[in-house]
Write a protein that holds these residues in place. Structure first.
Motif, PDB file in Angstrom:
ATOM      1  N   VAL A 181      31.723   8.239  29.724  1.00 21.13           N
ATOM      2  CA  VAL A 181      31.435   8.899  31.233  1.00 21.13           C
ATOM      3  C   VAL A 181      29.965   9.541  31.282  1.00 21.13           C
ATOM      4  O   VAL A 181      29.362   9.972  30.618  1.00 21.13           O
ATOM      5  CB  VAL A 181      32.571  10.269  31.326  1.00 21.13           C
ATOM      6  N   VAL A 182      29.487   9.099  32.585  1.00 22.47           N
ATOM      7  CA  VAL A 182      28.287   9.785  33.126  1.00 22.47           C
ATOM      8  C   VAL A 182      28.651  10.863  34.271  1.00 22.47           C
ATOM      9  O   VAL A 182      29.393  10.269  35.269  1.00 22.47           O
ATOM     10  CB  VAL A 182      27.249   8.768  33.521  1.00 22.47           C
ATOM     11  N   ALA A 183      28.454  11.947  33.942  1.00 24.04           N
ATOM     12  CA  ALA A 183      28.650  13.016  34.940  1.00 24.04           C
ATOM     13  C   ALA A 183      27.863  14.129  34.686  1.00 24.04           C
ATOM     14  O   ALA A 183      27.102  14.389  33.869  1.00 24.04           O
ATOM     15  CB  ALA A 183      30.081  13.667  34.762  1.00 24.04           C
ATOM     16  N   GLN A 184      27.828  15.073  35.669  1.00 22.91           N
ATOM     17  CA  GLN A 184      26.937  16.415  35.775  1.00 22.91           C
ATOM     18  C   GLN A 184      27.752  17.593  34.866  1.00 22.91           C
ATOM     19  O   GLN A 184      29.007  17.575  34.756  1.00 22.91           O
ATOM     20  CB  GLN A 184      26.513  16.693  36.780  1.00 22.91           C
ATOM     21  N   ASP A 185      27.219  18.361  34.017  1.00 20.73           N
ATOM     22  CA  ASP A 185      27.536  19.392  33.367  1.00 20.73           C
ATOM     23  C   ASP A 185      27.953  20.216  34.226  1.00 20.73           C
ATOM     24  O   ASP A 185      27.040  21.276  34.567  1.00 20.73           O
ATOM     25  CB  ASP A 185      26.462  19.869  32.511  1.00 20.73           C
ATOM     26  N   ARG A 186      29.377  20.516  34.680  1.00 17.46           N
ATOM     27  CA  ARG A 186      29.674  21.382  35.549  1.00 17.46           C
ATOM     28  C   ARG A 186      30.984  22.219  34.930  1.00 17.46           C
ATOM     29  O   ARG A 186      31.768  21.489  34.220  1.00 17.46           O
ATOM     30  CB  ARG A 186      30.045  20.792  36.980  1.00 17.46           C
ATOM     31  N   PRO A 187      31.082  23.306  35.389  1.00 15.53           N
ATOM     32  CA  PRO A 187      32.343  24.079  35.041  1.00 15.53           C
ATOM     33  C   PRO A 187      33.799  23.247  35.666  1.00 15.53           C
ATOM     34  O   PRO A 187      33.646  22.672  36.567  1.00 15.53           O
ATOM     35  CB  PRO A 187      32.368  25.298  35.786  1.00 15.53           C
ATOM     36  N   GLY A 188      34.482  23.428  34.567  1.00 22.01           N
ATOM     37  CA  GLY A 188      35.850  22.508  35.107  1.00 22.01           C
ATOM     38  C   GLY A 188      35.560  20.852  34.430  1.00 22.01           C
ATOM     39  O   GLY A 188      36.334  20.528  33.554  1.00 22.01           O
ATOM     40  N   VAL A 189      34.599  20.323  34.695  1.00 17.25           N
ATOM     41  CA  VAL A 189      34.157  18.993  34.451  1.00 17.25           C
ATOM     42  C   VAL A 189      34.032  19.003  33.074  1.00 17.25           C
ATOM     43  O   VAL A 189      34.671  18.102  32.102  1.00 17.25           O
ATOM     44  CB  VAL A 189      33.059  18.414  35.264  1.00 17.25           C
ATOM     45  N   ARG A 190      33.412  19.940  32.499  1.00 21.11           N
ATOM     46  CA  ARG A 190      33.095  19.942  30.998  1.00 21.11           C
ATOM     47  C   ARG A 190      34.348  20.157  30.355  1.00 21.11           C
ATOM     48  O   ARG A 190      34.141  19.839  28.908  1.00 21.11           O
ATOM     49  CB  ARG A 190      32.051  20.889  30.772  1.00 21.11           C
ATOM     50  N   ASP A 191      35.389  20.580  30.729  1.00 24.97           N
ATOM     51  CA  ASP A 191      36.726  20.930  30.021  1.00 24.97           C
ATOM     52  C   ASP A 191      37.324  19.631  29.770  1.00 24.97           C
ATOM     53  O   ASP A 191      38.309  19.609  28.838  1.00 24.97           O
ATOM     54  CB  ASP A 191      37.624  21.868  30.805  1.00 24.97           C
ATOM     55  N   VAL A 192      37.212  18.646  30.414  1.00 23.78           N
ATOM     56  CA  VAL A 192      37.651  17.368  30.337  1.00 23.78           C
ATOM     57  C   VAL A 192      36.985  16.318  29.744  1.00 23.78           C
ATOM     58  O   VAL A 192      37.446  15.208  29.708  1.00 23.78           O
ATOM     59  CB  VAL A 192      38.596  16.892  31.680  1.00 23.78           C
TER      60      VAL A 192
END
Length: 359
Positions: free
Chosen positions: A281-292
């Motif tokens: 996965v390519v995504a930004q390091d954001r609260p919530g997102v980083r939990d999954v």
């Protein structure tokens, strides 16, 4: 076996409008009932006030009183537990605490938030109602570390706060696909944060090395805006539309990388779906997102912008072995932490003792 009352003030699981909230509510009902308990959707009353309108809030409170009166008498005598999903300042649970108090039922919440900043302003009354509902819960299951911060700070009495990681409604992982195809994006097309993620994707694509292609699964009222954003890239971007479950799984299987920035996502079920299929996965390091997301890879901060996302994509697209290694690790993590059986075990370890005490 027990009979469980289930309620979602933000959006009913029977709503005809697709959304993450609807899918999560449906998944929770199945998860709670996985051991054979009967889970009843006891109300479709929606307490949502999107705009902070005092008149709307007053009307909803009046309607809630009627629903409280109805449910106090209508709940089956063998109902043993009430579960509310997604109590927050725009959609507080205005009925569950009162019905539970009248009927002597234990009260559990899943994915609730406390927002002290909203205790003044146009949502002040609803924010207070959401806080009061949180106070009434013997157990609150939180989905992300970000939600835990305020829940722990404002914890009421001996209330239990239990981590319930977001989960897929699956008992087993899907088969691992070949993963030699395009980049894949999956997201609803609507104004606000979803469109902001699409804008960021469009801003990232010019920085990619030669040879890339992108498939986009999803639809919605902002589709024209998304198509306009992607028009400069011509045939390199292919729109798949809204897919059924089988077609979406095929898209995950053939993709090489999953790309969704995740602007202001609560967490994002698509990340779990992609990782369960074996995709990095390519995504930004954001609260919530980083939990999954799989820990380990360095996800760029939002402040780093499109170029940092492109750099991560380029590294993955250029290295098949790295993609496969990360994808395999992601599948293992989903299997251990984010499937329905693990969620059901966590929920019932927390809620089961409440049933024993209420008998």
């Amino acid at each position: 076996m027990a009979r469980i009352a289930f309620y979602a003030p933000m959006k009913s699981p029977l709503s005809p409008v697709p959304s993450g909230d609807r899918e999560m509510a449906r998944n929770l009902m199945r998860m709670i009932g996985a051991r054979g308990d009967e889970v009843d959707l006891v109300s479709e009353f929606r307490s949502h006030d999107k705009a902070g309108d005092a008149e709307v809030q007053t009307r909803l409170r009046i309607e809630a009183k009627g629903e409280i009166a109805r449910l106090t008498g209508a709940l089956p005598g063998d109902c043993a537990l009430w579960v509310t999903y997604h109590n927050y300042y725009k959609a507080p649970d205005l009925i569950g605490p009162a019905v539970c108090a009248a009927r002597g039922l234990p009260y559990v919440q899943i994915e609730s938030t406390r927002a002290n900043s909203r205790l003044t302003g146009p949502w002040a009354g609803f924010a207070r109602a959401a806080h009061d509902a949180c106070d009434a819960a013997q157990v609150i299951c939180y989905l992300t570390a970000n939600d835990l911060i305020t829940l722990e700070r404002e914890r009421f009495g001996t209330q239990a706060l239990v981590e319930l990681p977001p989960f897929l409604p699956l008992d087993d992982l899907p088969p691992n696909g070949p993963h030699g195809g395009p980049i894949l994006t999956v997201g609803m097309m609507r104004a606000g944060d979803k469109l902001a993620s699409y804008r960021l994707i469009a801003g990232t694509l010019p920085y990619l090395d030669a040879g890339w292609s992108l498939e986009i699964a999803g639809d919605g009222p902002a589709r024209a805006e998304v198509e306009a954003l992607m028009a400069p890239f011509g045939s390199r971007v292919r729109f798949l539309g809204q897919l059924d479950r089988e077609a979406l799984q095929s898209a995950y299987d053939r993709a090489s990388v999953f790309f969704w920035p995740g602007v202001n996502e609560a967490f994002g079920m698509v990340y779990l779906e992609a990782q369960a299929a074996g995709l990095p996965v390519v995504a930004q390091d954001r609260p919530g997102v980083r939990d999954v997301l799989l820990p380990g890879p360095t996800y760029p901060a939002p402040t780093e912008g499109a170029e940092a996302l492109a750099a991560m994509l380029n590294r993955l697209l250029q290295n098949t072995e790295t993609r496969r290694e990360i994808g395999a690790q992601a599948r293992d993590r989903v299997a251990d932490r984010h499937l329905a059986k693990a969620a059901s075990d966590i929920f019932w370890r927390a809620a089961g003792p409440l049933l024993e005490r209420s008998r």
